[in-house]
Write an enzyme that holds these catalytic residues in place. Structure first.
Site, PDB file in Angstrom:
ATOM      1  N   THR A 127       0.818  -1.219   0.000  1.00  0.00           N
ATOM      2  CA  THR A 127       0.000   0.000   0.000  1.00  0.00           C
ATOM      3  C   THR A 127       0.852   1.270   0.000  1.00  0.00           C
ATOM      4  OG1 THR A 127      -1.620  -1.240   1.270  1.00  0.00           O
ATOM      5  CG2 THR A 127      -1.899   1.149   1.219  1.00  0.00           C
ATOM      6  N   GLY A 132      -4.218   1.708  -2.639  1.00  0.00           N
ATOM      7  CA  GLY A 132      -4.442   0.601  -1.705  1.00  0.00           C
ATOM      8  C   GLY A 132      -5.157  -0.528  -2.410  1.00  0.00           C
ATOM      9  N   GLN A 242      -4.163 -17.148   0.976  1.00  0.00           N
ATOM     10  CA  GLN A 242      -3.735 -17.575   2.324  1.00  0.00           C
ATOM     11  C   GLN A 242      -3.813 -16.415   3.313  1.00  0.00           C
ATOM     12  OE1 GLN A 242      -0.885 -20.653   3.104  1.00  0.00           O
ATOM     13  NE2 GLN A 242       0.348 -19.298   4.353  1.00  0.00           N
ATOM     14  N   GLU A 243      -3.479 -15.205   2.820  1.00  0.00           N
ATOM     15  CA  GLU A 243      -3.593 -14.033   3.699  1.00  0.00           C
ATOM     16  C   GLU A 243      -5.053 -13.863   4.140  1.00  0.00           C
ATOM     17  OE1 GLU A 243      -1.978 -10.383   2.148  1.00  0.00           O
ATOM     18  OE2 GLU A 243      -2.675  -9.223   3.858  1.00  0.00           O
ATOM     19  N   ARG A 269     -23.432  -9.775  36.056  1.00  0.00           N
ATOM     20  CA  ARG A 269     -24.001  -8.423  36.161  1.00  0.00           C
ATOM     21  C   ARG A 269     -25.512  -8.490  36.460  1.00  0.00           C
ATOM     22  NH1 ARG A 269     -22.530  -3.234  37.160  1.00  0.00           N
ATOM     23  NH2 ARG A 269     -23.996  -1.779  36.200  1.00  0.00           N
ATOM     24  N   GLN A 337     -22.443  -3.942  23.582  1.00  0.00           N
ATOM     25  CA  GLN A 337     -23.774  -3.511  24.024  1.00  0.00           C
ATOM     26  C   GLN A 337     -24.190  -4.259  25.297  1.00  0.00           C
ATOM     27  OE1 GLN A 337     -25.170  -1.015  22.516  1.00  0.00           O
ATOM     28  NE2 GLN A 337     -27.093  -0.970  23.652  1.00  0.00           N
TER      29      GLN A 337
HETATM   30  C1  LIG Z   1      -3.904  -1.338  10.406  1.00  0.00           C
HETATM   31  C2  LIG Z   1      -3.589  -1.542   8.970  1.00  0.00           C
HETATM   32  C3  LIG Z   1      -2.603  -2.455   8.608  1.00  0.00           C
HETATM   33  C4  LIG Z   1      -2.273  -2.627   7.252  1.00  0.00           C
HETATM   34  N1  LIG Z   1      -1.221  -3.446   6.920  1.00  0.00           N
HETATM   35  C5  LIG Z   1      -0.766  -3.436   5.639  1.00  0.00           C
HETATM   36  C6  LIG Z   1       0.440  -4.114   5.286  1.00  0.00           C
HETATM   37  O1  LIG Z   1       1.076  -4.771   6.120  1.00  0.00           O
HETATM   38  N2  LIG Z   1       0.884  -4.012   4.016  1.00  0.00           N
HETATM   39  C7  LIG Z   1       0.208  -3.314   3.062  1.00  0.00           C
HETATM   40  O2  LIG Z   1       0.678  -3.265   1.936  1.00  0.00           O
HETATM   41  N3  LIG Z   1      -0.940  -2.677   3.360  1.00  0.00           N
HETATM   42  C8  LIG Z   1      -1.441  -2.706   4.614  1.00  0.00           C
HETATM   43  N4  LIG Z   1      -2.586  -2.032   4.939  1.00  0.00           N
HETATM   44  C9  LIG Z   1      -3.283  -1.309   3.889  1.00  0.00           C
HETATM   45  C10 LIG Z   1      -4.627  -1.932   3.510  1.00  0.00           C
HETATM   46  O3  LIG Z   1      -4.441  -3.143   2.852  1.00  0.00           O
HETATM   47  C11 LIG Z   1      -5.381  -0.876   2.673  1.00  0.00           C
HETATM   48  O4  LIG Z   1      -5.729   0.167   3.555  1.00  0.00           O
HETATM   49  C12 LIG Z   1      -6.610  -1.461   1.993  1.00  0.00           C
HETATM   50  O5  LIG Z   1      -6.244  -2.367   0.988  1.00  0.00           O
HETATM   51  C13 LIG Z   1      -7.510  -0.382   1.393  1.00  0.00           C
HETATM   52  O6  LIG Z   1      -6.768   0.505   0.602  1.00  0.00           O
HETATM   53  P1  LIG Z   1      -6.946   2.098   0.821  1.00  0.00           P
HETATM   54  O7  LIG Z   1      -6.727   2.367   2.267  1.00  0.00           O
HETATM   55  O8  LIG Z   1      -6.073   2.767  -0.151  1.00  0.00           O
HETATM   56  O9  LIG Z   1      -8.455   2.382   0.505  1.00  0.00           O
HETATM   57  P2  LIG Z   1      -9.072   2.708  -0.951  1.00  0.00           P
HETATM   58  O10 LIG Z   1      -8.562   1.720  -1.936  1.00  0.00           O
HETATM   59  O11 LIG Z   1      -8.883   4.147  -1.225  1.00  0.00           O
HETATM   60  O12 LIG Z   1     -10.615   2.426  -0.683  1.00  0.00           O
HETATM   61  C14 LIG Z   1     -11.527   3.404  -0.121  1.00  0.00           C
HETATM   62  C15 LIG Z   1     -12.923   2.812  -0.188  1.00  0.00           C
HETATM   63  O13 LIG Z   1     -13.260   2.578  -1.573  1.00  0.00           O
HETATM   64  C16 LIG Z   1     -13.668   1.250  -1.743  1.00  0.00           C
HETATM   65  N5  LIG Z   1     -13.281   0.766  -3.060  1.00  0.00           N
HETATM   66  C17 LIG Z   1     -12.078   0.860  -3.675  1.00  0.00           C
HETATM   67  N6  LIG Z   1     -12.104   0.263  -4.867  1.00  0.00           N
HETATM   68  C18 LIG Z   1     -13.360  -0.231  -5.023  1.00  0.00           C
HETATM   69  C19 LIG Z   1     -14.027  -0.971  -6.039  1.00  0.00           C
HETATM   70  N7  LIG Z   1     -13.399  -1.364  -7.150  1.00  0.00           N
HETATM   71  N8  LIG Z   1     -15.326  -1.302  -5.862  1.00  0.00           N
HETATM   72  C20 LIG Z   1     -15.968  -0.946  -4.721  1.00  0.00           C
HETATM   73  N9  LIG Z   1     -15.406  -0.246  -3.724  1.00  0.00           N
HETATM   74  C21 LIG Z   1     -14.120   0.087  -3.871  1.00  0.00           C
HETATM   75  C22 LIG Z   1     -12.950   0.477  -0.658  1.00  0.00           C
HETATM   76  O14 LIG Z   1     -13.582  -0.767  -0.392  1.00  0.00           O
HETATM   77  C23 LIG Z   1     -13.044   1.445   0.503  1.00  0.00           C
HETATM   78  O15 LIG Z   1     -14.280   1.308   1.124  1.00  0.00           O
HETATM   79  C24 LIG Z   1      -2.969  -1.899   6.268  1.00  0.00           C
HETATM   80  C25 LIG Z   1      -3.990  -1.029   6.631  1.00  0.00           C
HETATM   81  C26 LIG Z   1      -4.287  -0.830   7.957  1.00  0.00           C
HETATM   82  C27 LIG Z   1      -5.355   0.177   8.316  1.00  0.00           C
END
Ligand SMILES: Cc1cc2nc3c(=O)[nH]c(=O)nc-3n(C[C@H](O)[C@H](O)[C@H](O)COP(=O)(O)OP(=O)(O)OC[C@H]3O[C@@H](n4cnc5c(N)ncnc54)[C@H](O)[C@@H]3O)c2cc1C
Length: 378
Positions: A127, A132, A242-243, A269, A337
């Site tokens: 990411t 993402g 697997q992830e 409770r 809740q």
């Molecule tokens: C605590 C934490 C740990 C993480 N660990 C890792 C890690 O170790 N390595 C790593 O690489 N990443 C990691 N991530 C990143 C995570 O995988 C991404 O946050 C996730 O894939 C979503 O990407 P984004 O945040 O860019 O959201 P976006 O892609 O911007 O999405 C925003 C919204 O749009 C929706 N959306 C996007 N595309 C579509 C579509 N085609 N159709 C419908 N809806 C859509 C999404 O579902 C979401 O609701 C981590 C994130 C967090 C918060």
């Protein structure tokens, strides 16, 4: 309750040892680690000594060649105890397989034994601030210069990022080629030009050292390319089920633990002269949650059986990830809740688990992306 039949007595013995290990070395300290924003680095070495890291890695690379159910046991026990700061599964079940499946003999010999022992902590950096869900939009580049690749870019939200000694970095080797221009690299954290940003302040999973990572003219030997250039996206698609399975397993373990805490709490409770557990609403909620968790566990075990046979397909893993984490969040919300105001107090495990659960629907591919994958397969 439907008995689980996939685990042998050896798995259960391992479960006992994992549980004892975590109760002794992690449970008493997790609250402090939440304040510090990361777990104790030494826990990794202790876990390595206890055989809890990368147990599936073959003996020639330092592991014991165990089946995936040993990993499952670690995920379930970590989930059951709400130890969300512990990133063992990402290291063992997500990062290690890329090196094992796509790394050269030299890379496997160099890194896998250290991952098994806990000498090296690992992370995977896909990411970026601007990409993402849509990994094809990754902007980090890796340009071949002589015998080295030069990596430039930045990553965010990286689990184990702060403690990581070794990171799999997703970068574009051919930005014009879209998915086919994506490659995976192993980058050691002490490589010049590689820096770690701040540990990110999160709503939950506060003991997990989620970080930003920066790459400025980071030179890695050509040999640190995993597999072939341009195949990174294909490797990701191969390994992501697997992830997603690991996330689904953890979701059910966490939901089950929350149900147990809630049973105990509502029996103790009192309100209006009787136990909260005796109100019909409580009884029905508990019955509904127990039923859905039971359904989920049967699904988890069937997915595990398929996975052990190498037959767990991408849409089924996506179903488990989306449905399991939605269920986890629903159960945690009901459990909070039923705890009343105490359910909102950080000292109560149910409150922490509720906050920790929310991100399960977001990472490892959002649940919307899971539904896209499922829909495409119909
Ligand atoms: C605590 C934490 C740990 C993480 N660990 C890792 C890690 O170790 N390595 C790593 O690489 N990443 C990691 N991530 C990143 C995570 O995988 C991404 O946050 C996730 O894939 C979503 O990407 P984004 O945040 O860019 O959201 P976006 O892609 O911007 O999405 C925003 C919204 O749009 C929706 N959306 C996007 N595309 C579509 C579509 N085609 N159709 C419908 N809806 C859509 C999404 O579902 C979401 O609701 C981590 C994130 C967090 C918060």
């Amino acid at each position: 309750m439907i008995p689980r039949t996939i685990f042998s007595s050896d798995h259960e013995l391992f479960r006992d040892s994992v549980r004892k290990f975590l109760e002794q070395h992690a449970v008493p300290f997790h609250g402090q680690w939440e304040k510090e924003g990361h777990i104790d680095r030494a826990l990794w070495n202790k876990a390595g000594e206890a055989g809890m890291l990368c147990s599936h890695i073959p003996e020639e690379y330092g592991g014991i060649g165990a089946d995936f159910l040993y990993s499952t046991v670690v995920i379930e026990e970590v989930g059951r105890l709400g130890l969300t700061g512990i990133g063992f599964s990402l290291h063992s079940d997500i990062v290690a397989p890329y090196i094992l499946h796509y790394g050269s003999q030299e890379l496997k010999q160099k890194y896998l034994p250290k991952m098994v022992s806990g000498e090296m902590v690992t992370a995977i950096a896909m990411t970026e601030p601007g990409a993402g869900s849509d990994l094809q939009g990754v902007k980090t580049t890796a340009v071949l210069d002589g015998d080295e690749y030069v990596i430039n870019g930045s990553k965010t939200f990286i689990t184990n990022g702060f403690l990581a000694d070794l990171v799999i970095v997703v970068a574009k080797t051919d930005p014009a080629a879209g998915a086919k221009g994506t490659s995976l690299f192993l980058v050691e954290a002490n490589t010049p030009g590689f820096s770690k940003g701040k540990r990110l302040e999160k709503v939950g999973m506060k003991a997990q050292d989620t970080s930003e990572l920066f790459f400025q003219d980071v030179r890695v030997p050509r040999e640190n390319l995993l597999g072939q250039a341009g195949m990174g996206f294909a490797y990701l698609m191969q390994e992501l089920p697997q992830e997603r399975l690991t996330v689904g397993i953890g979701a059910l373990a966490s939901a089950e633990a929350a149900l147990q805490w809630t049973l105990e709490y509502t029996r103790e409770r009192k309100a209006f002269g009787k136990a909260v557990a005796d109100f019909q609403n409580t009884r029905f909620k508990l019955a509904e949650m127990a039923t859905e968790i039971q359904i989920g566990k049967v699904f988890v075990d069937r997915c595990l059986e398929l996975h052990l046979q190498g037959k767990l397909d991408v849409p089924t893993a996506a179903m488990l990830k989306y449905w399991g984490t939605d269920l986890q969040c629903k159960v945690l919300d009901e459990c909070v809740q039923l705890h009343g105001g105490y359910g909102f107090m950080w000292e109560y495990p149910v409150a922490r688990a509720w906050a920790d659960a929310r991100v399960q629907r977001i990472y490892a591919g959002t649940n919307e992306i899971m539904k896209e994958i499922i829909a495409r397969s119909l």
